[in-house]
Scaffold this motif. Structure first.
Motif, PDB file in Angstrom:
ATOM      1  N   ALA A 164       3.800  -7.886   2.359  1.00  0.00           N
ATOM      2  CA  ALA A 164       3.583  -6.828   1.368  1.00  0.00           C
ATOM      3  C   ALA A 164       3.043  -7.409   0.065  1.00  0.00           C
ATOM      4  O   ALA A 164       2.127  -6.859  -0.553  1.00  0.00           O
ATOM      5  CB  ALA A 164       4.888  -6.067   1.124  1.00  0.00           C
ATOM      6  N   GLU A 165       3.603  -8.543  -0.359  1.00  0.00           N
ATOM      7  CA  GLU A 165       3.133  -9.191  -1.582  1.00  0.00           C
ATOM      8  C   GLU A 165       1.708  -9.712  -1.419  1.00  0.00           C
ATOM      9  O   GLU A 165       0.879  -9.611  -2.327  1.00  0.00           O
ATOM     10  CB  GLU A 165       4.079 -10.337  -1.956  1.00  0.00           C
ATOM     11  N   THR A 166       1.418 -10.250  -0.233  1.00  0.00           N
ATOM     12  CA  THR A 166       0.089 -10.799   0.042  1.00  0.00           C
ATOM     13  C   THR A 166      -0.985  -9.727  -0.006  1.00  0.00           C
ATOM     14  O   THR A 166      -2.093  -9.955  -0.505  1.00  0.00           O
ATOM     15  CB  THR A 166       0.073 -11.482   1.421  1.00  0.00           C
ATOM     16  N   LEU A 167      -0.683  -8.545   0.513  1.00  0.00           N
ATOM     17  CA  LEU A 167      -1.676  -7.478   0.617  1.00  0.00           C
ATOM     18  C   LEU A 167      -2.225  -7.034  -0.734  1.00  0.00           C
ATOM     19  O   LEU A 167      -3.369  -6.585  -0.829  1.00  0.00           O
ATOM     20  CB  LEU A 167      -1.076  -6.275   1.347  1.00  0.00           C
ATOM     21  N   VAL A 168      -1.398  -7.145  -1.780  1.00  0.00           N
ATOM     22  CA  VAL A 168      -1.859  -6.736  -3.113  1.00  0.00           C
ATOM     23  C   VAL A 168      -2.186  -7.927  -4.003  1.00  0.00           C
ATOM     24  O   VAL A 168      -2.500  -7.752  -5.181  1.00  0.00           O
ATOM     25  CB  VAL A 168      -0.821  -5.817  -3.808  1.00  0.00           C
TER      26      VAL A 168
ATOM     27  N   ILE B 219       9.281   3.816  -2.471  1.00  0.00           N
ATOM     28  CA  ILE B 219       7.961   3.382  -2.024  1.00  0.00           C
ATOM     29  C   ILE B 219       8.064   2.798  -0.620  1.00  0.00           C
ATOM     30  O   ILE B 219       8.871   1.900  -0.374  1.00  0.00           O
ATOM     31  CB  ILE B 219       7.374   2.352  -3.005  1.00  0.00           C
ATOM     32  N   TYR B 220       7.221   3.308   0.280  1.00  0.00           N
ATOM     33  CA  TYR B 220       7.316   2.903   1.680  1.00  0.00           C
ATOM     34  C   TYR B 220       6.052   2.240   2.227  1.00  0.00           C
ATOM     35  O   TYR B 220       6.010   1.910   3.415  1.00  0.00           O
ATOM     36  CB  TYR B 220       7.645   4.121   2.551  1.00  0.00           C
ATOM     37  N   CYS B 221       5.035   2.033   1.400  1.00  0.00           N
ATOM     38  CA  CYS B 221       3.863   1.350   1.933  1.00  0.00           C
ATOM     39  C   CYS B 221       3.157   0.562   0.854  1.00  0.00           C
ATOM     40  O   CYS B 221       3.365   0.780  -0.344  1.00  0.00           O
ATOM     41  CB  CYS B 221       2.910   2.324   2.607  1.00  0.00           C
ATOM     42  N   ALA B 222       2.320  -0.373   1.303  1.00  0.00           N
ATOM     43  CA  ALA B 222       1.530  -1.211   0.407  1.00  0.00           C
ATOM     44  C   ALA B 222       0.057  -0.856   0.590  1.00  0.00           C
ATOM     45  O   ALA B 222      -0.530  -1.162   1.630  1.00  0.00           O
ATOM     46  CB  ALA B 222       1.757  -2.688   0.720  1.00  0.00           C
ATOM     47  N   PRO B 223      -0.574  -0.195  -0.383  1.00  0.00           N
ATOM     48  CA  PRO B 223      -2.001   0.123  -0.269  1.00  0.00           C
ATOM     49  C   PRO B 223      -2.832  -1.155  -0.266  1.00  0.00           C
ATOM     50  O   PRO B 223      -2.520  -2.111  -0.984  1.00  0.00           O
ATOM     51  CB  PRO B 223      -2.279   0.947  -1.514  1.00  0.00           C
ATOM     52  N   VAL B 224      -3.909  -1.179   0.531  1.00  0.00           N
ATOM     53  CA  VAL B 224      -4.760  -2.362   0.560  1.00  0.00           C
ATOM     54  C   VAL B 224      -6.186  -2.073   0.110  1.00  0.00           C
ATOM     55  O   VAL B 224      -6.930  -2.990  -0.233  1.00  0.00           O
ATOM     56  CB  VAL B 224      -4.796  -3.024   1.959  1.00  0.00           C
ATOM     57  N   ASN B 225      -6.595  -0.801   0.130  1.00  0.00           N
ATOM     58  CA  ASN B 225      -7.965  -0.507  -0.276  1.00  0.00           C
ATOM     59  C   ASN B 225      -8.112   0.961  -0.644  1.00  0.00           C
ATOM     60  O   ASN B 225      -7.231   1.773  -0.391  1.00  0.00           O
ATOM     61  CB  ASN B 225      -8.959  -0.870   0.837  1.00  0.00           C
ATOM     62  N   ILE B 226      -9.250   1.252  -1.242  1.00  0.00           N
ATOM     63  CA  ILE B 226      -9.670   2.631  -1.472  1.00  0.00           C
ATOM     64  C   ILE B 226     -10.871   2.859  -0.570  1.00  0.00           C
ATOM     65  O   ILE B 226     -11.921   2.240  -0.752  1.00  0.00           O
ATOM     66  CB  ILE B 226     -10.066   2.875  -2.937  1.00  0.00           C
ATOM     67  N   HIS B 227     -10.689   3.694   0.425  1.00  0.00           N
ATOM     68  CA  HIS B 227     -11.785   4.008   1.326  1.00  0.00           C
ATOM     69  C   HIS B 227     -12.242   5.433   1.049  1.00  0.00           C
ATOM     70  O   HIS B 227     -11.427   6.349   0.995  1.00  0.00           O
ATOM     71  CB  HIS B 227     -11.332   3.898   2.782  1.00  0.00           C
ATOM     72  N   SER B 228     -13.531   5.595   0.883  1.00  0.00           N
ATOM     73  CA  SER B 228     -14.063   6.925   0.648  1.00  0.00           C
ATOM     74  C   SER B 228     -14.976   7.316   1.806  1.00  0.00           C
ATOM     75  O   SER B 228     -15.829   6.549   2.230  1.00  0.00           O
ATOM     76  CB  SER B 228     -14.825   6.966  -0.681  1.00  0.00           C
ATOM     77  N   TRP B 229     -14.787   8.529   2.298  1.00  0.00           N
ATOM     78  CA  TRP B 229     -15.560   9.069   3.409  1.00  0.00           C
ATOM     79  C   TRP B 229     -16.945   9.547   2.965  1.00  0.00           C
ATOM     80  O   TRP B 229     -17.846   9.721   3.781  1.00  0.00           O
ATOM     81  CB  TRP B 229     -14.815  10.277   3.975  1.00  0.00           C
ATOM     82  N   GLN B 230     -17.145   9.771   1.669  1.00  0.00           N
ATOM     83  CA  GLN B 230     -18.226  10.634   1.186  1.00  0.00           C
ATOM     84  C   GLN B 230     -19.557   9.901   1.009  1.00  0.00           C
ATOM     85  O   GLN B 230     -20.130   9.855  -0.075  1.00  0.00           O
ATOM     86  CB  GLN B 230     -17.805  11.293  -0.130  1.00  0.00           C
TER      87      GLN B 230
END
Length: 411
Positions: free
Chosen positions: A319-323, A132-143
Motif C-alpha cells: 500500500a505504501e509502495t503504490l503511492v 479507507i479501504y483502498c490505495a489509488p494508483v492512477n487517474i484513468h479517464s475514459w474520455q
C-alpha cells in the motif's frame, strides 16, 4: 518511511529493511494483460520487490468484466489473494460491508494520503463509513478519441478535430478500406463508449442528472436522444472491426486499419510500446474534441483481510509502495494514466498526457459511472449497449427506452 536496522545472522552483519523478518510472497491480482499494461505492472512489481517482499503476479485476462467476478469469488470463497485491483468506486462496496476487506486507515494516516492524493474524490471513493479501504494508483479517464494520422492521410482527408468531423470523414475512410471507428466485442467497451458520448455531446449537467441523480425524465429527453443518434453513428462506423479485446482494437488504430477509437487513456501505453509518437503518428482528442472534461476514475488496490502476520505486513508495504512518488511516476508514464499525487515530476509526459494534466489542473473533472452507479446497474448498462452495438435491428429509440428503465431503478 523505510529505514534499515542491523541484525546478526550466522555471525555476519547484514542490513535489511524493517519488516524483513516478515518479508514474504504476496499474490496480486489484476486485469492488466496487454503489452503496455504489463510494462506498467512491471514497475509496481519492481518497486514492491525492493521492500524485501516479492510480488507474485496474478494477472487475469479479459479486462474487468471477466476478472472482477473471479476476484470476488476467490475472496468470498475463502481463497483471498494478498491484494487485488478494482476501479475505485463501488465495486468492492459489498465486500467491505461483509467484513472481508482490510481497513487501511492507519497506513493512509501515516502516509498523509489526505494531503497528497488529488483530487480528493479519489480517496473519498476508497472511504466507507469513515474508513479507507483502498490505495489509488492512477487517474484513468475514459474520455478520449484516438486517431491514426496515417489512416486519414491515406483516405485523403484531414485528421478530425472533433467527433462531428470523424463522422463526416467516415465515408472517405470506408472508401479507402479503413474502418472508421474500432470498437471491440467486449461489453464494457460499447458501454464505456456510450458514456463518453453522453459527457461529450450532452454535457456535464445532463451526465450528472442521469447517473448522479438517476433522473429518468432527463434520460428520456431530447438531449439523450441526440446521444443515442450518435451511438447509432458509432455502431455504423464500427462495422467491420471484428476483434474482441480492447487492445486489438487499439492496434487497428496503431496500424492504420482503423481511423479512430473511443478508449481510455490506458490506450497510450499501447501506442508507446509500438514506438509511435503523440502528435506526430497519432492524435488524441480529450472529450472527443467537443467537451474537454475528464473523469477522475481509475484503478486502486484493495487488500483482503488475512490472518497471516507476514502477509499482513507485506500488504502494508505494498500500500505504501503504490503511492510512493517514484513508483507513481514510473508506473503512470508507462500506463498512460495520470498520477494520484500532485507533487511528482512528469517532465517526461507526452503531448497527450500533458493535455490530461492541463485539464486536471483546470479542475474540469467529473466522477465516472463506476463511482456513481452500483456494479449491478453498470452490468445492466453493459448488457444493453453490448446488444445495441451487436444488433443493428435495435433502433436508437428502443435502446433509449430500455436505458430509461435502467436509470429509473438504478442505485
Amino acid at each position: 518511511m523505510r529505514f534499515r536496522s542491523v541484525i546478526a545472522v550466522l555471525a555476519a552483519t547484514v542490513a535489511l529493511p524493517v519488516g524483513a523478518g516478515y518479508a514474504t510472497d504476496l499474490e496480486v491480482t489484476h486485469w492488466w494483460t496487454s503489452g503496455g499494461e504489463a510494462a506498467a505492472v512491471g514497475e509496481l512489481a519492481k518497486a514492491f520487490d525492493a521492500t524485501g517482499n516479492k510480488w507474485v503476479d496474478g494477472a487475469i485476462a479479459g479486462a474487468g468484466g471477466t476478472a472482477r467476478p473471479i476476484m470476488v469469488s476467490r475472496i468470498t470463497g475463502g481463497d483471498p489473494m494478498g491484494a487485488t485491483q478494482f476501479n475505485h468506486g463501488r465495486q468492492a462496496e459489498e465486500l467491505v460491508q461483509e467484513g472481508l476487506m482490510r481497513d487501511l486507515t492507519d497506513v493512509a494516516e501515516r502516509g498523509n494520503w489526505k494531503e497528497i492524493i488529488r483530487p480528493a474524490s479519489l480517496l473519498e471513493s476508497c472511504t466507507i463509513d469513515g474508513k479507507i479501504y483502498c490505495a489509488p494508483v492512477n487517474i484513468h479517464s475514459w474520455q478520449w478519441l484516438w486517431l491514426s494520422n496515417d489512416a486519414f492521410e491515406k483516405a485523403g482527408v484531414p485528421v478530425p478535430k472533433n467527433w462531428g468531423e470523424l463522422v463526416a470523414a467516415a465515408p472517405a475512410l470506408e472508401k479507402a478500406g479503413i474502418v472508421p471507428l474500432a470498437v471491440g466485442g467486449q461489453p464494457w467497451q460499447a458501454n464505456g463508449a456510450f458514456d463518453v458520448l453522453i459527457l461529450a455531446l450532452a454535457g456535464k449537467d445532463t451526465f450528472l442528472q442521469v447517473f448522479g441523480e438517476k433522473n429518468a425524465d432527463v434520460a428520456a429527453g431530447p438531449e439523450m436522444a441526440k446521444v443515442f443518434k450518435a451511438a447509432d453513428d458509432a455502431r455504423r462506423m464500427s462495422k467491420g472491426t471484428n476483434v474482441q479485446d480492447w487492445n486489438q482494437a487499439t492496434n487497428m488504430v496503431i496500424t492504420g486499419k482503423a481511423g479512430g477509437q473511443i478508449m481510455g487513456d490506458w490506450a497510450q501505453g499501447e501506442f508507446q510500446l509500438a514506438g509511435l509518437k503523440a502528435g506526430e503518428d497519432y492524435s488524441c482528442l480529450p472529450g472527443l474534441g467537443v467537451n474537454e472534461v475528464i473523469a477522475t476514475g481509475g484503478d486502486a488496490f484493495y487488500f483482503p483481510l488475512l490472518e497471516d502476520e507476514a502477509k499482513s505486513k507485506a500488504q502494508e508495504a505494498l500500500a505504501e509502495t503504490l503511492v510512493d512518488p517514484k513508483a507513481q511516476v514510473a508506473f503512470n508514464l508507462k500506463k498512460g494514466s495520470l498520477p494520484v499525487r500532485g507533487d511528482v515530476d512528469l517532465a517526461a509526459a507526452n503531448d497527450c498526457m500533458k493535455k490530461g494534466l492541463d485539464i486536471l489542473a483546470k479542475g474540469d473533472v467529473i466522477q465516472w459511472t463506476d463511482q456513481l452507479l452500483s456494479a449491478d446497474s453498470q452490468k445492466q448498462k453493459e448488457d444493453l449497449f453490448s446488444e445495441f452495438f451487436a444488433n443493428p435491428s435495435m433502433t436508437p429509440d428502443d435502446a433509449q427506452k430500455r436505458f430509461v428503465e435502467i436509470i429509473a431503478t438504478a442505485d
